[in-house]
Design an enzyme around this catalytic site. Structure first.
Site, PDB file in Angstrom:
ATOM      1  N   GLY A 178       4.490 -16.083 -12.986  1.00 46.40           N
ATOM      2  CA  GLY A 178       5.221 -14.816 -13.055  1.00 46.40           C
ATOM      3  C   GLY A 178       5.440 -14.318 -11.632  1.00 46.40           C
ATOM      4  O   GLY A 178       5.485 -13.119 -11.365  1.00 46.40           O
ATOM      5  N   ALA A 179       5.616 -15.304 -10.719  1.00 48.05           N
ATOM      6  CA  ALA A 179       5.603 -15.019  -9.277  1.00 48.05           C
ATOM      7  C   ALA A 179       6.852 -14.312  -8.758  1.00 48.05           C
ATOM      8  O   ALA A 179       6.856 -13.805  -7.642  1.00 48.05           O
ATOM      9  CB  ALA A 179       5.407 -16.326  -8.508  1.00 48.05           C
TER      10      ALA A 179
ATOM     11  N   GLY B  14       8.239 -11.644 -10.162  1.00 54.78           N
ATOM     12  CA  GLY B  14       8.312 -10.282 -10.677  1.00 54.78           C
ATOM     13  C   GLY B  14       7.856  -9.218  -9.697  1.00 54.78           C
ATOM     14  O   GLY B  14       7.552  -9.496  -8.525  1.00 54.78           O
ATOM     15  N   GLY B  15       7.836  -7.997 -10.214  1.00 55.99           N
ATOM     16  CA  GLY B  15       7.446  -6.845  -9.394  1.00 55.99           C
ATOM     17  C   GLY B  15       6.044  -6.980  -8.826  1.00 55.99           C
ATOM     18  O   GLY B  15       5.789  -6.584  -7.679  1.00 55.99           O
ATOM     19  N   ILE B  16       5.128  -7.490  -9.609  1.00 57.42           N
ATOM     20  CA  ILE B  16       3.777  -7.761  -9.095  1.00 57.42           C
ATOM     21  C   ILE B  16       3.759  -9.119  -8.404  1.00 57.42           C
ATOM     22  O   ILE B  16       3.190  -9.276  -7.316  1.00 57.42           O
ATOM     23  CB  ILE B  16       2.742  -7.785 -10.251  1.00 57.42           C
ATOM     24  CG1 ILE B  16       2.644  -6.424 -10.936  1.00 57.42           C
ATOM     25  CG2 ILE B  16       1.361  -8.201  -9.719  1.00 57.42           C
ATOM     26  CD1 ILE B  16       1.873  -6.442 -12.252  1.00 57.42           C
TER      27      ILE B  16
ATOM     28  N   ASN C   3       4.589 -10.113 -24.725  1.00 50.19           N
ATOM     29  CA  ASN C   3       3.650 -10.692 -23.753  1.00 50.19           C
ATOM     30  C   ASN C   3       2.603 -11.610 -24.373  1.00 50.19           C
ATOM     31  O   ASN C   3       2.102 -12.522 -23.705  1.00 50.19           O
ATOM     32  CB  ASN C   3       2.978  -9.573 -22.961  1.00 50.19           C
ATOM     33  CG  ASN C   3       3.964  -8.901 -22.012  1.00 50.19           C
ATOM     34  OD1 ASN C   3       5.095  -9.361 -21.867  1.00 50.19           O
ATOM     35  ND2 ASN C   3       3.553  -7.820 -21.365  1.00 50.19           N
TER      36      ASN C   3
ATOM     37  N   ILE D   1      -3.506 -10.643 -15.718  1.00 51.45           N
ATOM     38  CA  ILE D   1      -3.022  -9.305 -15.366  1.00 51.45           C
ATOM     39  C   ILE D   1      -2.096  -8.771 -16.469  1.00 51.45           C
ATOM     40  O   ILE D   1      -2.057  -7.567 -16.744  1.00 51.45           O
ATOM     41  CB  ILE D   1      -2.267  -9.359 -14.012  1.00 51.45           C
ATOM     42  CG1 ILE D   1      -3.253  -9.644 -12.870  1.00 51.45           C
ATOM     43  CG2 ILE D   1      -1.506  -8.061 -13.747  1.00 51.45           C
ATOM     44  CD1 ILE D   1      -2.604  -9.869 -11.509  1.00 51.45           C
TER      45      ILE D   1
ATOM     46  N   ASP E 132      -7.938  -0.102 -12.049  1.00 51.84           N
ATOM     47  CA  ASP E 132      -8.653   1.095 -12.503  1.00 51.84           C
ATOM     48  C   ASP E 132      -9.751   1.473 -11.497  1.00 51.84           C
ATOM     49  O   ASP E 132      -9.990   2.656 -11.228  1.00 51.84           O
ATOM     50  CB  ASP E 132      -9.266   0.846 -13.893  1.00 51.84           C
ATOM     51  CG  ASP E 132      -8.199   0.401 -14.882  1.00 51.84           C
ATOM     52  OD1 ASP E 132      -7.102   0.976 -14.862  1.00 51.84           O
ATOM     53  OD2 ASP E 132      -8.453  -0.543 -15.642  1.00 51.84           O
TER      54      ASP E 132
ATOM     55  N   ARG F 123      -8.043   2.953  -8.487  1.00 50.77           N
ATOM     56  CA  ARG F 123      -7.614   4.341  -8.748  1.00 50.77           C
ATOM     57  C   ARG F 123      -8.811   5.284  -8.685  1.00 50.77           C
ATOM     58  O   ARG F 123      -8.718   6.357  -8.079  1.00 50.77           O
ATOM     59  CB  ARG F 123      -6.939   4.427 -10.119  1.00 50.77           C
ATOM     60  CG  ARG F 123      -5.548   3.819 -10.125  1.00 50.77           C
ATOM     61  CD  ARG F 123      -4.843   4.002 -11.461  1.00 50.77           C
ATOM     62  NE  ARG F 123      -3.475   3.507 -11.373  1.00 50.77           N
ATOM     63  CZ  ARG F 123      -2.902   2.721 -12.265  1.00 50.77           C
ATOM     64  NH1 ARG F 123      -3.549   2.339 -13.351  1.00 50.77           N
ATOM     65  NH2 ARG F 123      -1.654   2.313 -12.094  1.00 50.77           N
TER      66      ARG F 123
ATOM     67  N   HIS G  12      -8.616  -1.945 -20.453  1.00 51.99           N
ATOM     68  CA  HIS G  12      -7.560  -1.497 -19.538  1.00 51.99           C
ATOM     69  C   HIS G  12      -6.410  -0.864 -20.305  1.00 51.99           C
ATOM     70  O   HIS G  12      -5.317  -1.429 -20.394  1.00 51.99           O
ATOM     71  CB  HIS G  12      -7.067  -2.666 -18.671  1.00 51.99           C
ATOM     72  CG  HIS G  12      -5.928  -2.276 -17.782  1.00 51.99           C
ATOM     73  ND1 HIS G  12      -6.082  -1.423 -16.714  1.00 51.99           N
ATOM     74  CD2 HIS G  12      -4.601  -2.570 -17.835  1.00 51.99           C
ATOM     75  CE1 HIS G  12      -4.910  -1.215 -16.146  1.00 51.99           C
ATOM     76  NE2 HIS G  12      -3.991  -1.904 -16.799  1.00 51.99           N
TER      77      HIS G  12
END
Ligand code: NAD
Ligand code: LMR
Length: 337
Positions: free
Chosen positions: A8-9, A11-13, A106, A129, A162, A165, A190
């Site tokens: 998933g390289a 993408g946004g992440i 997903n 993730i 988490d 944060r 999560h």
């Protein structure tokens, strides 16, 4: 030699996470896989003069489900020889959605990618993730079990954002801007109230005024919503997640290489890890995020920190367990049906 793979390289992440992996001194080889755009992302990153050798592998054109033989070969080439696989593949939330609303898409993406891991790198550490983590990790476990290669010490649900944060938001109260100075364990799962920050266990301890505590806990539990709302339809946290995912991946790699004393909260299959049975008995669930001691074989020991929670935190843990049970069940049912 360490080979890391990002699934998933593009993408946004995936892109900033791949950038961080490319410049890490701990990674020698980096493979990127996505259903789109990985050759471009890999070509771009390959111009950075850091040591990791990088290659991009992409699915066959239009094969968004990753089902053709050509796509299978791309996955095989990306995953063969991997020590660590990081999975941020999948769709993100839009305002008004919960993480569970992502399940329908997903779940299948994670199942397919972990099936490939089972075939091509059965001994790799797998860091999940993709949301909803509370369900995608059980899906990954069931896929690995079915393939006969499940090592619970090497399957990690990434809950580090988490923790990041909690460490960040507590600074508004402590006035201390150096995050290295306050460590806050965050346990459970999560999503929303399955996320349980244990501020009573912050080290060093921080005196949180009673009238500020509930808002602080709520902000950690629902921090993801803040970003989803601010991005206004353009997705969820990507840059802070890339930071958190990379921070966790580096811890795993350092521990695999033999560094001692590394402890990170992560969502694990309790019956399969040392110390986990006691936590499974206390919570009545098989998956839970707790601080885990990491080592050369992955999770060396899960710490039962639940007993040290104060009365308020114990109530939060009870709420968390209710939500987690359903999420875990959905994952197991999906993967075993
Ligand atoms: P994105 O849409 O920007 O990127 C996802 C990438 O996955 C895309 O490039 C897409 O092409 C790729 N992809 C889709 N199907 C694939 C497949 N079968 N194989 C390989 N790649 C595939 O999304 P994003 O913002 O990067 O978020 C990705 C996921 O991470 C979401 O599910 C999001 O909810 C989750 N997330 C988790 C956390 C956490 O704390 N665990 C934090 C933030 C986001
Ligand atoms: C987060 O916590 O930021 C992620 O899980 C993404 C989301 O959907 O909120």
């Amino acid at each position: 030699m360490v080979k890391a793979v990002v699934l998933g390289a593009s993408g946004g992440i995936g892109q900033p996470l791949s950038l961080l992996c490319k410049i890490s001194t701990l990674i020698d080889e980096l493979a990127l896989f996505d259903v789109v755009n990985t050759p471009g992302v890999a070509a771009d990153l390959s111009h950075i003069s850091s040591k990791a050798k990088i290659e991009g592998f992409v699915a066959a054109k239009g094969d968004m489900k990753g089902e053709t033989e050509e796509t299978e070969t791309a996955k095989k080439n990306a995953l063969t020889g991997a020590d660590v696989v990081i999975i941020p593949a999948g769709v993100p939330r839009k305002p008004g959605m919960t993480r569970d609303d992502l399940f329908n898409i997903n779940a299948g993406i994670v199942k397919g990618l972990v099936e490939a891991c089972a075939k091509y790198c059965p001994k790799a550490a797998i860091l999940v993730i993709s949301n909803p983590v509370n369900s995608t990790v059980p899906i990954a476990a069931e896929v690995l079990k079915k393939a006969g290669v499940f090592d619970p010490k090497k399957l990690f649900g990434v809950t580090t954002l988490d923790v990041v944060r909690a460490e960040t938001f507590i600074q508004d109260i402590s006035g201390e801007r150096n995050t290295d100075k306050v460590v806050v364990p965050v346990i459970g799962g999560h999503s929303g109230n399955t996320i349980v920050p244990l501020f009573s266990q912050a080290k060093p301890s921080v005196d949180i005024p009673g009238d500020k505590l509930d808002a602080l806990v709520h902000r950690v539990q629902f921090g993801g919503d803040e970003v989803v709302k601010a991005k206004d339809g353009a997705g969820s946290a990507t840059l802070s997640m890339a930071y958190a995912g990379f921070r966790f991946a580096e811890s795993v790699i350092k521990a695999l290489k033999g560094e001692k004393g590394i402890v990170e909260p992560t969502f694990v299959y309790l019956p399969g890890v040392s110390g986990g049975d006691e936590i499974a008995k206390a919570t009545g669930v098989d998956y839970f995020s707790v601080p885990c001691e990491l080592g050369p074989s992955g999770v060396e020991k899960a710490t039962n920190i639940l007993g040290s929670a104060n009365d308020n935190e114990k109530k939060l843990i009870d709420e968390c367990i209710k939500g987690l049970k359903t999420n875990i069940e959905s994952g197991v049912t999906f993967a075993t049906k």
